[in-house]
Every structure is written in C-alpha cells, then in structure tokens.
Design a protein around this motif. Structure first.
Motif, PDB file in Angstrom:
ATOM      1  N   ASN A 105      63.602  67.579  18.025  1.00 30.47           N
ATOM      2  CA  ASN A 105      62.480  68.359  17.482  1.00 30.47           C
ATOM      3  C   ASN A 105      61.161  68.069  18.200  1.00 30.47           C
ATOM      4  N   PHE A 106      61.155  67.070  19.079  1.00 32.84           N
ATOM      5  CA  PHE A 106      59.917  66.685  19.754  1.00 32.84           C
ATOM      6  C   PHE A 106      60.074  66.645  21.281  1.00 32.84           C
ATOM      7  N   TYR A 107      61.281  66.896  21.746  1.00 39.60           N
ATOM      8  CA  TYR A 107      61.589  66.726  23.169  1.00 39.60           C
ATOM      9  C   TYR A 107      61.138  67.935  23.992  1.00 39.60           C
ATOM     10  N   HIS A 108      60.545  67.642  25.167  1.00 40.93           N
ATOM     11  CA  HIS A 108      60.160  68.687  26.113  1.00 40.93           C
ATOM     12  C   HIS A 108      60.974  68.475  27.392  1.00 40.93           C
ATOM     13  N   TRP A 109      61.849  69.414  27.677  1.00 40.27           N
ATOM     14  CA  TRP A 109      62.826  69.216  28.746  1.00 40.27           C
ATOM     15  C   TRP A 109      62.185  69.183  30.131  1.00 40.27           C
ATOM     16  N   GLY A 113      60.523  64.216  28.308  1.00 37.64           N
ATOM     17  CA  GLY A 113      60.070  63.220  27.340  1.00 37.64           C
ATOM     18  C   GLY A 113      59.285  63.818  26.200  1.00 37.64           C
ATOM     19  N   PHE A 114      58.286  63.084  25.734  1.00 37.84           N
ATOM     20  CA  PHE A 114      57.589  63.401  24.497  1.00 37.84           C
ATOM     21  C   PHE A 114      56.078  63.297  24.695  1.00 37.84           C
ATOM     22  N   LEU A 115      55.334  63.996  23.832  1.00 41.54           N
ATOM     23  CA  LEU A 115      53.880  63.900  23.829  1.00 41.54           C
ATOM     24  C   LEU A 115      53.449  62.982  22.696  1.00 41.54           C
ATOM     25  N   LYS A 116      52.604  62.029  23.035  1.00 43.71           N
ATOM     26  CA  LYS A 116      52.231  60.987  22.076  1.00 43.71           C
ATOM     27  C   LYS A 116      51.652  61.555  20.792  1.00 43.71           C
ATOM     28  N   ARG A 141      60.595  50.758  28.395  1.00 42.06           N
ATOM     29  CA  ARG A 141      61.917  50.526  28.959  1.00 42.06           C
ATOM     30  C   ARG A 141      62.346  51.568  29.980  1.00 42.06           C
ATOM     31  N   ARG A 142      61.897  52.815  29.800  1.00 43.78           N
ATOM     32  CA  ARG A 142      62.387  53.906  30.656  1.00 43.78           C
ATOM     33  C   ARG A 142      61.253  54.788  31.160  1.00 43.78           C
ATOM     34  N   ASN A 143      60.031  54.258  31.148  1.00 42.61           N
ATOM     35  CA  ASN A 143      58.860  55.043  31.574  1.00 42.61           C
ATOM     36  C   ASN A 143      58.720  56.332  30.775  1.00 42.61           C
ATOM     37  N   GLY A 144      59.205  56.299  29.547  1.00 38.02           N
ATOM     38  CA  GLY A 144      59.066  57.458  28.669  1.00 38.02           C
ATOM     39  C   GLY A 144      60.031  58.586  28.970  1.00 38.02           C
ATOM     40  N   ILE A 145      61.020  58.344  29.809  1.00 35.07           N
ATOM     41  CA  ILE A 145      61.876  59.425  30.298  1.00 35.07           C
ATOM     42  C   ILE A 145      63.262  59.400  29.642  1.00 35.07           C
ATOM     43  N   ILE A 146      63.673  60.555  29.132  1.00 36.60           N
ATOM     44  CA  ILE A 146      65.074  60.835  28.806  1.00 36.60           C
ATOM     45  C   ILE A 146      65.456  62.040  29.647  1.00 36.60           C
ATOM     46  N   SER A 147      66.206  61.839  30.681  1.00 36.35           N
ATOM     47  CA  SER A 147      66.440  62.862  31.689  1.00 36.35           C
ATOM     48  C   SER A 147      67.596  63.784  31.325  1.00 36.35           C
TER      49      SER A 147
END
Length: 541
Positions: A105-109, A113-116, A141-147
């Motif tokens: 619901n918060f992910y931007h492909w 990642g996400f906006l704070k 841990r991942r520089n904010g990235i879920i790839s």
C-alpha cells in the motif's frame, strides 16, 4: 487264556482307528483355530483406517495454491541473497507475492522503495510506528531499496509465478498502468495483480471510508492496467469476516463492504475485476490456553469453520475466483507459533485448500521476517523486550545465522510433492478416527485425519494429516486394489505438541531444532502414521 488273546487282538485293531480319529479331531481343531485367527486378522484389518485413492477421477493440480507472501521491508534478507535463494529453493514454491501485504500500500515501483512522509499516513498509530520503524531498518540495511527487478530475477531463477500488489493508497492509476507496461516490456509474465491490501480496515478510512469509494478508485486502476495488458487478472479486497465468527455480530461494516463489492450496480458492473482477495487466519490467539485445547480449536476451525465461511463468499461472488494471498495462525504471540502443532496446522490447512475448487491462488504469510511467530525461516537475532513477542535469542545453529522454523519442514514436503505432480486424484476415507473440537467447537466430533492425493502418471503422493495423539495403521487402496508394495513415507512428527525450533513467544523451548523431516521405507502393510504428524506417502503405480 483264549479270551485274553482275543482282547489283545481287538485292542491292536482298535488303536489305529482311535489314532485316525484323534488326527481328524486335531486337524479340525487346527482348522478352526486358523479360521478364528483369520477372522480376527480380517477384523483387525477391517477396523483400520482406509485410504482409497481413485486415479480415474482427477482434476488439474492448482499449483498456484502453493505460495508465500514475501514482505521484505525489514531488510533482513534481499531477494538475491545467497541464503535466501538457497532456503527458498528447497521449498520449491510455485508463487511469491510482491512486495508483500501491507507494504504494498506504500510501495513505489519506479523508485523501488517508500516515501518517508507516507509511512505515517494511516489512522492507526500502531501501523504508523511499524511502518516508520521498518522504513528506518530498510534504509540502514538495504539503502531503502526493495527491488522489483531482483524479485523477478529470483522468480525466473526458481521458476516461480509472481503475484503483485499495486498501491492504491499513495499511488495513481497511471503509476499502476506503467508498472504493467514495464513488466510486459521486460517480458515478465505476471498475470495476477491485487488492487491493494486490506483497505476495508479502519486504518484506511481517511481515504477509503466506504466500499463504494474504494471500488471507484480500484476500477480506475484496473481499467488503466488492462488497457496496457488485457490478459491480466485483477483482484479486489474482500473482508475476512466470515472466517471470524467471534466478530460477526459486531463487524457489520465489513459485511456491508463485501456486499457492495459483490453488487453489479456500482460502479455499474463488476465485470472489470476477476477475483476477490480474502486473508484467512485462525483468529483465536488465546494466550496461556492449554495447547491440547488449541489442537481441538484449530482443527475444529479448519474442519467446520472454513466450510461455513465459504458458503458466505460463494453466495456473494458466485462467478469470481477467490485468492487467499495471506493465511496462517493469528498473532505472532500465539503460543502455537513455531511449535509442532503449528507445523501440523499448516499441513492440514493446505490439504483443506486442495479441497476447495473456488480458491485458485494462495500464499502463506510470511516466508521470512523477524521473530518466532509467523516466518517460515528467520534470522537469529538478539532477544528484544520492545515487543510483546520475542524476536530472538536462539543459539547459532542450523543454517548459519538462520533458523528454519517448524513450518519450514511441512512446506518442504509439500514443495517436493508439488514439484513432481500435475494432477489431483479423488480420495475417500473409511473407519476414520475421531477428534473432539475445543473452545467454540467443544463437543463437536470431527475426522481425526485429513487426506489428499496428487501425483503424475507414475507416482501417487498421499498427503496425510494425523490431527490426533494416536498412531494409525492405514490400509492403502489405489483403484480398488489393496496396496502391498514398498512405499516411502516422509513426515514431520513429535510426541509433544509444544516442540519448537528455538522456542516461541510463550515457551522458551530447548533452543534446539526439535521438529524436522523423518523418513521410513517399507511394505505398505507395515506403515504406521505417527501421532501428531503431517507427512507424504509416496506410492509407485
């Protein structure tokens, strides 16, 4: 003297006759004994539980039922981490859900990642805190990235079908459509798309206060996405109210939400969506309740509650697929979590999924994450007192810095059989042991076992859940022929329902791996199904 000799002669003639008669009587007695013993043996056999598989009655195996929700926002693992790939490969899942449930619901492909400032945008202070905390962890841990691309690389590497959740909360129809276009351009074969996650919750009422508002927005996304790729399927968020009888009378808003989703009159027709998503959890998570009582409740819920719930959904959505993209026990602090009973529950619930044709997609929640409650596998971490369940504190054992939780091994067995199977067969049971339900199912009698059969042209796999604390000696029949050949039986069992892999929220456990796969090979007539077990019998045709 003459009389004496005559008597002796008569006795000599009579002796062979008496001996002959004695032999006849002895033979008759032995024959009667054999008959009696034979009857006793037949009686014992007739009293055995019988698994009768009919390979002539068959359907396509719904491979998409065997999947997991990923949810990697804590950053403990990345999709291309070697240990994550190795652990997932052993399970052999057929589907994976991205980027997870709530996080979708918060992910931007595009930015991966996400906006704070969006992480605290719901009406739930608890969810906002969790989102902010996970956002910080992911940044570190991942520089904010879920790839997304890394996720798809994993799916392609392990031949996994993806299911994707799009962001209707802070995203736009254009963003969702671009995602579909990007996937199509890259050659990613993604058919299943969910239009958000659990928007019926009061957390999201500041945007989706009613089902009508949600459906209006969902339709915009769906039409924009299908304009790019008309071959995709989209699913809307239905509520789990029918699976939660305790809240049935008070959660009228959820029933109203489902009714509006099902109506054809708004936004004019429901033909624009293909499925409805329901998250199915065994809601009762009574702390300090005896685990034997939880046995009777959990299997009672599967046996009685699921059928009752399905009547509700099938009446509302008779022409739609049902996607169960999250299922598990409820609450990481549930004392059942990470126990032998949890391993049994997952196997038993999965067999129930196989019995419901309307369910075409299912994902266990969750494949990995912190703690000892929900995950299939998780990191060993220092113990934390900041939550009401324990995160870690286990000794470093098993797979480096990872522990396979109890459910891992049940899913490994399922994965092994699904990898070799393409067909589901009809199966019936005779002389079933019985189990009494507990809590709201107190006094209700149910089958003490659940069985399903799948396989291919050469092999039948009989998946068996023994819900009881008694051993079973089954008689196996395939296509009306009693099985007398050698079989291989792989199973997860333990004398104690409280056995754990590293402890759980309420029970520290031994800190050891107490729940693992065991194997037995032998003649089917000597097969014993252990108490408290889930397993697979492999039979060559």
């Amino acid at each position: 003297m003459k009389h004496i000799n005559q008597d002796r002669t008569a006795k000599r003639k009579l002796f062979p006759l008496l001996s002959f008669l004695f032999c006849i009587v002895l033979a008759v007695c032995l024959l009667l004994l054999v008959v009696i013993r034979g009857c006793e043996n037949r009686s014992l056999i007739s009293e055995r539980v019988r698994f009768e598989v009919n390979t002539q009655v068959k359907t396509r195996l719904r491979k998409e039922l065997f999947g997991f929700n990923t949810n990697m926002i804590s950053g403990d693992y990345g999709y291309l981490d070697e240990d994550f790939i190795a652990l997932t490969k052993v399970l052999q899942p057929k589907t994976l859900r991205f980027p997870g449930g709530t996080v979708g619901n918060f992910y931007h492909w595009k930015t991966e990642g996400f906006l704070k400032d969006e992480m605290g945008s719901t009406l739930s202070p608890q969810l906002n805190r969790r989102n902010r905390g996970n956002y910080v962890k992911l940044q570190k841990r991942r520089n904010g990235i879920i790839s997304f691309d890394e996720f798809m690389q994993l799916c392609q590497k392990l031949v996994i079908t993806p299911i994707v959740v799009v962001n209707l909360w802070t995203g736009t129809p254009e963003e969702s459509a671009e995602w579909v276009r990007y996937a199509k351009t890259r050659g990613y074969k993604i058919t299943h798309w969910e239009l958000g996650n659990e928007y019926y919750l009061s957390h999201y009422a500041n945007k989706f206060s009613t089902a009508e508002i949600y459906m209006k927005e969902a339709k915009k996304h769906a039409l924009a996405m299908k304009a790019v790729n008309p071959d995709i399927k989209v699913s809307v968020c239905a509520t789990p109210i029918a699976f939660h009888k305790g809240g049935w009378s008070i959660k009228t808003a959820q029933r109203k939400w489902d009714k509006k989703l099902a109506e054809n009159t708004y936004p004019s027709t429901n033909s624009w969506y293909d499925a409805y998503t329901v998250h199915v959890y065994a809601y009762k998570a009574v702390r300090k309740t005896d685990i034997e009582m939880m046995r009777g409740y959990l299997f009672g819920w599967i046996h009685f509650g699921i059928d009752e719930a399905m009547e509700y959904y099938e009446q509302l959505f008779p022409n739609k697929e049902m996607w169960v993209t999250e299922w598990n026990i409820a609450n990481p602090a549930n004392r059942v979590a990470n126990t032998q009973l949890h391993a049994m529950y997952t196997g038993d619930f999965f067999l129930k999924l196989l019995s419901i044709p309307n369910i075409t997609q299912a994902n266990f929640h969750v494949i990995t994450g912190p703690g000892k409650g929900f995950p299939v596998f998780s990191r060993i971490t220092p113990a934390s007192k900041r939550t009401f369940w324990k995160y870690g504190g286990e000794p470093e054992s098993d797979y480096g810095d990872t522990i396979r939780r109890t459910v891992y091994y049940s899913f490994q067995l399922i994965g092994e059989t699904f990898a070799e199977s393409d067909t589901q067969y009809a199966v019936s049971l005779q002389n079933m042991p019985m189990l009494e339900g507990q809590l709201e199912y107190k006094g209700k009698q149910m089958s003490g076992i659940q069985v399903q059969a799948i396989g291919n042209t050469e092999t039948v796999y009989i998946l068996v859940s023994n819900r009881t604390s008694d051993e079973l000696t089954p008689q196996l029949t395939i296509d009306n022929k009693r099985l007398k050949s050698e079989v291989v039986y792989r199973y997860v069992a333990n004398e104690s329902l409280t056995a754990t892999n590293g402890g759980n929220a309420e029970m520290e456990g031994s800190g050891k791996i107490e729940v693992q796969i065991q194997e037995w090979t032998g003649n089917s007539a000597e097969l014993i199904i252990p108490k408290n077990s889930f397993g697979v019998v492999e039979v060559k045709k």
